[in-house]
Design a protein around this motif. Structure first.
Motif, PDB file in Angstrom:
ATOM      1  N   TYR A  38     -16.207  26.364  20.220  1.00  0.00           N
ATOM      2  CA  TYR A  38     -16.250  26.468  21.679  1.00  0.00           C
ATOM      3  C   TYR A  38     -15.583  27.758  22.150  1.00  0.00           C
ATOM      4  N   ARG A  39     -16.136  28.327  23.196  1.00  0.00           N
ATOM      5  CA  ARG A  39     -15.412  29.354  23.950  1.00  0.00           C
ATOM      6  C   ARG A  39     -14.569  28.639  24.995  1.00  0.00           C
ATOM      7  N   PHE A  40     -13.359  29.155  25.212  1.00  0.00           N
ATOM      8  CA  PHE A  40     -12.451  28.548  26.179  1.00  0.00           C
ATOM      9  C   PHE A  40     -11.959  29.626  27.134  1.00  0.00           C
ATOM     10  N   ASP A  41     -12.297  29.472  28.415  1.00  0.00           N
ATOM     11  CA  ASP A  41     -11.852  30.403  29.454  1.00  0.00           C
ATOM     12  C   ASP A  41     -10.531  29.876  30.016  1.00  0.00           C
ATOM     13  N   GLN A  42      -9.447  30.536  29.682  1.00  0.00           N
ATOM     14  CA  GLN A  42      -8.134  30.039  30.122  1.00  0.00           C
ATOM     15  C   GLN A  42      -7.951  30.139  31.638  1.00  0.00           C
ATOM     16  N   LYS A  43      -8.667  31.047  32.275  1.00  0.00           N
ATOM     17  CA  LYS A  43      -8.522  31.183  33.728  1.00  0.00           C
ATOM     18  C   LYS A  43      -9.183  30.032  34.469  1.00  0.00           C
ATOM     19  N   THR A  44     -10.379  29.649  34.048  1.00  0.00           N
ATOM     20  CA  THR A  44     -11.110  28.584  34.742  1.00  0.00           C
ATOM     21  C   THR A  44     -10.916  27.223  34.088  1.00  0.00           C
ATOM     22  N   GLY A  45     -10.471  27.221  32.830  1.00  0.00           N
ATOM     23  CA  GLY A  45     -10.325  25.972  32.100  1.00  0.00           C
ATOM     24  C   GLY A  45     -11.635  25.441  31.549  1.00  0.00           C
ATOM     25  N   ARG A  46     -12.708  26.223  31.647  1.00  0.00           N
ATOM     26  CA  ARG A  46     -14.022  25.760  31.199  1.00  0.00           C
ATOM     27  C   ARG A  46     -14.216  26.013  29.706  1.00  0.00           C
ATOM     28  N   ILE A  47     -14.955  25.118  29.055  1.00  0.00           N
ATOM     29  CA  ILE A  47     -15.336  25.302  27.659  1.00  0.00           C
ATOM     30  C   ILE A  47     -16.850  25.434  27.571  1.00  0.00           C
ATOM     31  N   GLU A  48     -17.293  26.183  26.568  1.00  0.00           N
ATOM     32  CA  GLU A  48     -18.729  26.395  26.362  1.00  0.00           C
ATOM     33  C   GLU A  48     -19.041  26.279  24.871  1.00  0.00           C
ATOM     34  N   VAL A  61     -10.803  14.286  20.537  1.00  0.00           N
ATOM     35  CA  VAL A  61     -10.717  15.427  19.622  1.00  0.00           C
ATOM     36  C   VAL A  61      -9.847  15.026  18.439  1.00  0.00           C
ATOM     37  N   TYR A  62     -10.293  15.372  17.231  1.00  0.00           N
ATOM     38  CA  TYR A  62      -9.525  15.076  16.024  1.00  0.00           C
ATOM     39  C   TYR A  62      -9.465  16.306  15.121  1.00  0.00           C
ATOM     40  N   ASP A  63      -8.341  16.444  14.432  1.00  0.00           N
ATOM     41  CA  ASP A  63      -8.186  17.500  13.438  1.00  0.00           C
ATOM     42  C   ASP A  63      -7.482  16.900  12.224  1.00  0.00           C
ATOM     43  N   PHE A  64      -8.013  17.186  11.038  1.00  0.00           N
ATOM     44  CA  PHE A  64      -7.453  16.659   9.801  1.00  0.00           C
ATOM     45  C   PHE A  64      -6.481  17.647   9.179  1.00  0.00           C
ATOM     46  N   LYS A  65      -5.376  17.130   8.645  1.00  0.00           N
ATOM     47  CA  LYS A  65      -4.393  17.940   7.943  1.00  0.00           C
ATOM     48  C   LYS A  65      -4.132  17.290   6.583  1.00  0.00           C
ATOM     49  N   PHE A 123      -9.732  20.878  26.116  1.00  0.00           N
ATOM     50  CA  PHE A 123     -10.623  19.717  26.127  1.00  0.00           C
ATOM     51  C   PHE A 123     -10.181  18.626  27.092  1.00  0.00           C
ATOM     52  N   GLY A 124      -8.969  18.761  27.620  1.00  0.00           N
ATOM     53  CA  GLY A 124      -8.517  17.811  28.637  1.00  0.00           C
ATOM     54  C   GLY A 124      -8.134  16.450  28.110  1.00  0.00           C
ATOM     55  N   VAL A 125      -7.971  16.329  26.795  1.00  0.00           N
ATOM     56  CA  VAL A 125      -7.547  15.068  26.187  1.00  0.00           C
ATOM     57  C   VAL A 125      -6.520  15.388  25.102  1.00  0.00           C
ATOM     58  N   PRO A 126      -5.578  14.470  24.835  1.00  0.00           N
ATOM     59  CA  PRO A 126      -4.616  14.710  23.765  1.00  0.00           C
ATOM     60  C   PRO A 126      -5.329  14.697  22.408  1.00  0.00           C
ATOM     61  N   PRO A 127      -5.264  15.770  21.633  1.00  0.00           N
ATOM     62  CA  PRO A 127      -5.947  15.793  20.340  1.00  0.00           C
ATOM     63  C   PRO A 127      -5.233  14.902  19.329  1.00  0.00           C
ATOM     64  N   GLY A 128      -5.998  14.304  18.439  1.00  0.00           N
ATOM     65  CA  GLY A 128      -5.437  13.454  17.401  1.00  0.00           C
ATOM     66  C   GLY A 128      -5.305  14.213  16.094  1.00  0.00           C
ATOM     67  N   ARG A 129      -4.101  14.212  15.530  1.00  0.00           N
ATOM     68  CA  ARG A 129      -3.858  14.839  14.233  1.00  0.00           C
ATOM     69  C   ARG A 129      -3.876  13.753  13.174  1.00  0.00           C
ATOM     70  N   VAL A 130      -4.751  13.912  12.183  1.00  0.00           N
ATOM     71  CA  VAL A 130      -4.982  12.877  11.182  1.00  0.00           C
ATOM     72  C   VAL A 130      -4.430  13.347   9.841  1.00  0.00           C
ATOM     73  N   GLU A 131      -3.611  12.513   9.222  1.00  0.00           N
ATOM     74  CA  GLU A 131      -2.980  12.876   7.958  1.00  0.00           C
ATOM     75  C   GLU A 131      -3.042  11.680   7.015  1.00  0.00           C
ATOM     76  N   PRO A 132      -3.521  11.866   5.776  1.00  0.00           N
ATOM     77  CA  PRO A 132      -3.566  10.732   4.839  1.00  0.00           C
ATOM     78  C   PRO A 132      -2.170  10.227   4.525  1.00  0.00           C
ATOM     79  N   GLY A 133      -2.074   8.928   4.300  1.00  0.00           N
ATOM     80  CA  GLY A 133      -0.797   8.338   3.942  1.00  0.00           C
ATOM     81  C   GLY A 133       0.088   8.007   5.115  1.00  0.00           C
ATOM     82  N   ARG A 134      -0.328   8.384   6.297  1.00  0.00           N
ATOM     83  CA  ARG A 134       0.464   8.089   7.509  1.00  0.00           C
ATOM     84  C   ARG A 134      -0.304   7.084   8.360  1.00  0.00           C
ATOM     85  N   LYS A 135       0.381   6.035   8.772  1.00  0.00           N
ATOM     86  CA  LYS A 135      -0.264   5.015   9.599  1.00  0.00           C
ATOM     87  C   LYS A 135      -0.289   5.490  11.045  1.00  0.00           C
ATOM     88  N   GLY A 136      -1.456   5.599  11.598  1.00  0.00           N
ATOM     89  CA  GLY A 136      -1.591   6.010  12.990  1.00  0.00           C
ATOM     90  C   GLY A 136      -1.909   7.479  13.148  1.00  0.00           C
TER      91      GLY A 136
END
Length: 212
Positions: free
Chosen positions: A110-120, A160-164, A196-209
């Motif tokens: 995605y492109r993210f315009d920090q001035k307008t807050g818009r994503i593309e 939104v999710y990101d794996f670590k 994205f306007g939502v709290p992103p989820g960080r996913v890590e194996p071995g951790r509950k939640g």
């Protein structure tokens, strides 16, 4: 190993399009469970395949095992992490196609315009074309989370999710800190939240939640 998700496909899609806050929270719980399962599956599969279950030391994790496409050194930690991401993505595709086909994107840029807050959203063809033509700098400041769940319109992101995948056992995962560019000294999590306007989820194996 099958991943069990309790939500029905019709219900999940309805929530993404017009769900209430309570319904979105319920769906988030379902998705979080799926993320945890896919992360754990990827961790165990690649560790068995590459390490035979052996635990690596910090020195082994930092050992150079090759180079990336841009010529930068690739460590064993990076190589294992890349394989684990690929394995997790395969798990996600299989399960999410049954649950919400057409409402999720893996590694969407995605492109993210920090001035307008818009994503593309940026199409894969454009991304590939810029890379092949040596204009990858035009992608500076773009964002590429591991997974987004959207309303049917990729610019209307619901989750939104990101794996670590830490290489050293017992080392907690953290959000990447941008060392340069428009987000310098800010974390990946902070920028994803703003964009994205939502709290992103960080996913890590071995951790509950999932961590938000």
């Amino acid at each position: 190993m099958a991943v069990a998700v309790g939500a029905s496909a019709g219900w999940a899609v309805g929530v993404l399009v017009r769900g209430t806050d309570d319904e979105l929270d319920e769906l988030q719980d379902e998705l979080d469970a799926l993320m945890e399962e896919c992360a754990e599956r990827a961790e165990q599969t690649i560790n068995r395949r590459r390490l035979g279950g052996r635990v690596l030391s910090p020195m082994e994790c930092n050992e150079e095992v090759g180079t990336e496409g841009d010529g930068k050194r690739m460590t064993r930690a990076m190589a294992l992490g890349s394989e684990k991401h690929t394995e997790a993505f395969a798990c996600l595709r299989t399960e999410l196609e049954k649950l919400m086909a057409g409402f999720f994107l893996i590694e969407q840029r995605y492109r993210f315009d920090q001035k307008t807050g818009r994503i593309e959203p940026i199409g894969r063809e454009e991304e590939d074309r810029l890379g092949r033509s040596g204009r990858s700098r035009d992608l500076e400041g773009t964002l590429k989370p591991d997974l987004v769940i959207h309303s049917g319109d990729p610019s209307q992101v619901r989750f939104v999710y990101d794996f670590k995948f830490p290489c050293v056992k017992g080392t907690p995962a953290t959000w990447r800190v941008y060392a340069r560019g428009p987000y310098r000294d800010q974390t990946q999590g902070q920028i994803y939240s703003r964009a994205f306007g939502v709290p992103p989820g960080r996913v890590e194996p071995g951790r509950k939640g999932v961590i938000r």
